[in-house]
Write an enzyme that holds these catalytic residues in place. Structure first.
Site, PDB file in Angstrom:
ATOM      1  N   HIS A  43       0.821  -1.207   0.000  1.00  0.00           N
ATOM      2  CA  HIS A  43       0.000   0.000   0.000  1.00  0.00           C
ATOM      3  C   HIS A  43       0.860   1.265   0.000  1.00  0.00           C
ATOM      4  CE1 HIS A  43      -3.447   2.468   1.878  1.00  0.00           C
ATOM      5  NE2 HIS A  43      -3.913   2.032   0.724  1.00  0.00           N
ATOM      6  N   LYS A  73       3.280   4.493  -0.978  1.00  0.00           N
ATOM      7  CA  LYS A  73       3.168   5.497  -2.025  1.00  0.00           C
ATOM      8  C   LYS A  73       4.351   6.470  -1.908  1.00  0.00           C
ATOM      9  CE  LYS A  73      -1.736   5.247  -0.900  1.00  0.00           C
ATOM     10  NZ  LYS A  73      -1.711   3.820  -0.883  1.00  0.00           N
ATOM     11  N   ASP A  98      16.311  11.639  -8.211  1.00  0.00           N
ATOM     12  CA  ASP A  98      17.749  11.846  -8.008  1.00  0.00           C
ATOM     13  C   ASP A  98      18.184  11.627  -6.561  1.00  0.00           C
ATOM     14  OD1 ASP A  98      18.068  12.405 -10.686  1.00  0.00           O
ATOM     15  OD2 ASP A  98      17.966  14.571 -10.439  1.00  0.00           O
ATOM     16  N   HIS A 125      -9.301  10.667   2.290  1.00  0.00           N
ATOM     17  CA  HIS A 125      -8.312   9.642   1.970  1.00  0.00           C
ATOM     18  C   HIS A 125      -6.990   9.865   2.697  1.00  0.00           C
ATOM     19  CE1 HIS A 125      -5.818   7.000  -0.707  1.00  0.00           C
ATOM     20  NE2 HIS A 125      -6.909   6.271  -0.639  1.00  0.00           N
ATOM     21  N   LYS A 155      -4.172  10.076   5.622  1.00  0.00           N
ATOM     22  CA  LYS A 155      -3.824   9.352   6.845  1.00  0.00           C
ATOM     23  C   LYS A 155      -2.817  10.217   7.586  1.00  0.00           C
ATOM     24  CE  LYS A 155      -4.763   6.194   3.496  1.00  0.00           C
ATOM     25  NZ  LYS A 155      -4.849   6.533   2.070  1.00  0.00           N
ATOM     26  N   ASP A 164       0.324  16.274  20.186  1.00  0.00           N
ATOM     27  CA  ASP A 164       0.668  17.473  20.977  1.00  0.00           C
ATOM     28  C   ASP A 164       1.078  18.662  20.118  1.00  0.00           C
ATOM     29  OD1 ASP A 164       0.099  16.068  23.285  1.00  0.00           O
ATOM     30  OD2 ASP A 164       2.177  15.508  23.668  1.00  0.00           O
TER      31      ASP A 164
END
Length: 535
Positions: free
Chosen positions: A179, A181, A186, A426, A428, A433
């Site tokens: 999952h 991404k 470079d 979508h 996450k 704090d």
């Protein structure tokens, strides 16, 4: 993608079709992967400080030794523009790792930019999860045939034509997906976050837009991202496409490569003709950094990621898991913890942890999808029964509305997608704090914790947290329902209600918004299924 690259030959006799289908199904049931090729490992390019990206970043990085710099990408169009800019600017290498890489307008346009980079001599490593690559072998082979591009597939299906039976015969293996991404140019500049590659992630679809968040990052954290990529690229769970699909040769290779280039060029032309693309395709990440037109934030950072070997170990063996490291960060909260997760299904242990945080004085706030906004109804069925216990413990709970963009447009708080787009959360993102921030691919659900592989970046930056926290706080009641427990004046009983602001006025819903009678029956049925560990 493949349908436009190759011509399909129709079977003329029904009996022939039936025989071939039967043979294919029998073959699928007993298919197995070929022996894993013994290849020397390859790693991220080193010595890239003299590239255009490296030279541009060096003066600013020198002023902040040991720290990384981050540019939050909140708008989908900006996130797409940055990925294009990485491909356009790279001189030595592009390392690209995605769970979904759709063959739609944005996906094909990005792939065209990656192919152009390879034409300039850039080494491209393209690592894709195989779940969404059904029927794409020849199209990918046309890309893989480029001398500067290698395509690899993570945890591939053994049968390259019929996958259905493999879900029945080898479910425990093919259920484990990558999952992650990331896209790195470079070994100097990287984009990590929650977005896959596809129109709905970049604000390019009129009907739906996934609200998400990425980080563009430079500095020491890039080497950590590259190390994660190398782990997956060289993993025994990753297979070169050439070992799974017959490599293209001779005239077939030349024809498919020509078709691929023409198909990608046509996609770029189509996208350029849309209002969406007029500003996106002209964006340059280096110019934006040089002109300091992007808000930048400095801080120490750590990459948290599952090891690629996770998918080859039992789900309960957490030695290779990222979640214990992330849990340690989140559990360090002293006074507040904000959790933004589109797929939020806390198990028994997570419920005890969340209520325990509240008991020791940490205010927990959670934003997830409302029923009308989620794209996975089974996830809502797993989450909804947890609400009452969380609210009784003192957790503050919000659910994103499908009309979020329309509400922001009315309040003039956003320059994002128009009101016609259905919003779906979508991102996450987890904030501790108001100084520690995680942005990545990891959901707070059993699938992310035990089955899939995930990654993300933890940044220590109070300024970044303040900026993102304020943007959430200012619009929260406009874009989301606050889920509360209150006494129903009609029944006198304590019940769940949904409070939101519409046209500047607070409104309370006493039945779940956007949920019909049939939806309630459907949700009840889904809750009976023993699938929570798969959510």
């Amino acid at each position: 993608m493949e349908a436009r690259f190759v011509s399909h030959v129709a079977w003329r006799r029904p009996a022939g079709r039936a025989l071939v289908a039967t043979v294919a199904m029998l073959g699928a049931a007993c298919a197995s992967l070929p022996p894993h090729p013994a290849e020397p490992p390859t790693v991220a390019r080193q010595g890239t400080a003299d590239t255009v990206i490296g030279r541009t970043l060096a003066p600013r990085l020198a002023q902040h030794p040991g720290q990384s710099v981050f540019y939050p990408l909140t708008a989908g169009a900006d996130a797409f523009a940055m990925r294009l800019a990485l491909a356009h600017t790279a001189q030595r290498s592009l390392d690209v790792q995605y769970y979904i890489f759709d063959a739609d307008n944005t996906g094909l346009t990005l792939l065209a930019a990656i192919l152009d980079a390879a034409d300039r001599g850039v080494r491209v490593r393209l690592l894709l999860d195989d779940l969404h690559m059904a029927g794409q072998d020849k199209a990918l082979a046309a890309i893989d045939a480029h001398p500067n591009i290698e395509v690899r597939l993570f945890n591939p299906f053994a049968n390259r034509r019929v996958r259905l039976f493999e879900f029945a015969t080898d479910f425990r293996r093919v259920d484990r997906r990558m999952h992650n991404k990331s896209m790195t140019a470079d070994n100097q500049l990287t984009v990590v976050g929650g977005r896959n590659v596809g129109d709905e992630y970049y604000g390019a679809r009129a009907d739906v837009d996934f609200s998400d968040l990425d980080l563009l990052a430079a500095g020491p954290v890039v080497a950590q991202v590259s190390a994660v990529f190398d782990d997956y690229w060289n993993s025994e769970a990753t297979w070169p496409l050439a070992s799974l699909a017959k490599p293209l040769e001779g005239e077939e290779a030349r024809t498919l490569q020509q078709n691929a280039r023409q198909y990608l060029d046509d996609a770029v032309v189509r996208l350029k003709a849309t209002p969406y693309a007029r500003s996106v395709l002209e964006s340059g990440v280096l110019q934006a950094i040089q002109q300091e037109s992007l808000p930048s934030f400095w801080g120490q950072a750590t990459v948290i990621a599952d090891r690629a070997a996770k998918v080859q170990q039992p789900p309960e063996d957490d030695a290779t898991h990222a979640i214990p490291k992330l849990a340690k960060v989140l559990d360090s909260a002293q006074h507040d913890l904000t959790l933004v997760s589109p797929y939020f299904v806390p198990g028994e242990a997570a419920m005890e942890w969340l209520t325990g945080l509240q008991a020791r004085g940490v205010q927990v706030r959670i934003l997830t999808n409302a029923f009308g906004a989620t794209d996975v109804k089974a996830v809502h069925a797993g989450y909804a029964p947890k609400r009452e216990a969380l609210l009784k413990a003192g957790v503050v709970l919000y659910e994103l509305k499908p009309s979020a963009y329309a509400e922001l447009a009315k309040e003039k708080k956003s320059k994002g997608p128009g009101g016609s787009s259905r919003a779906s959360l979508h991102a996450k993102t987890y904030m501790v704090d108001r100084h520690l921030l995680f942005i990545g691919s990891l959901n707070l659900d059993p699938r992310s914790a035990r089955l899939n592989t995930e990654m993300g970046i933890v940044v220590d930056s109070a300024a970044l947290c303040d900026m993102l926290g304020k943007s959430i706080d200012d619009a929260l009641l406009d874009v989301a329902y606050q889920v509360v427990l209150e006494t129903n004046p009609d029944t006198g009983r304590e019940e769940i209600a949904w409070v939101t602001r519409e046209d500047g006025v607070l409104r309370t819903y006493r039945s779940e918004p956007d949920m019909s009678g049939w939806n309630k029956v459907e949700q009840g049925f889904l809750r009976l299924l023993p699938v929570e560990s798969e959510l």
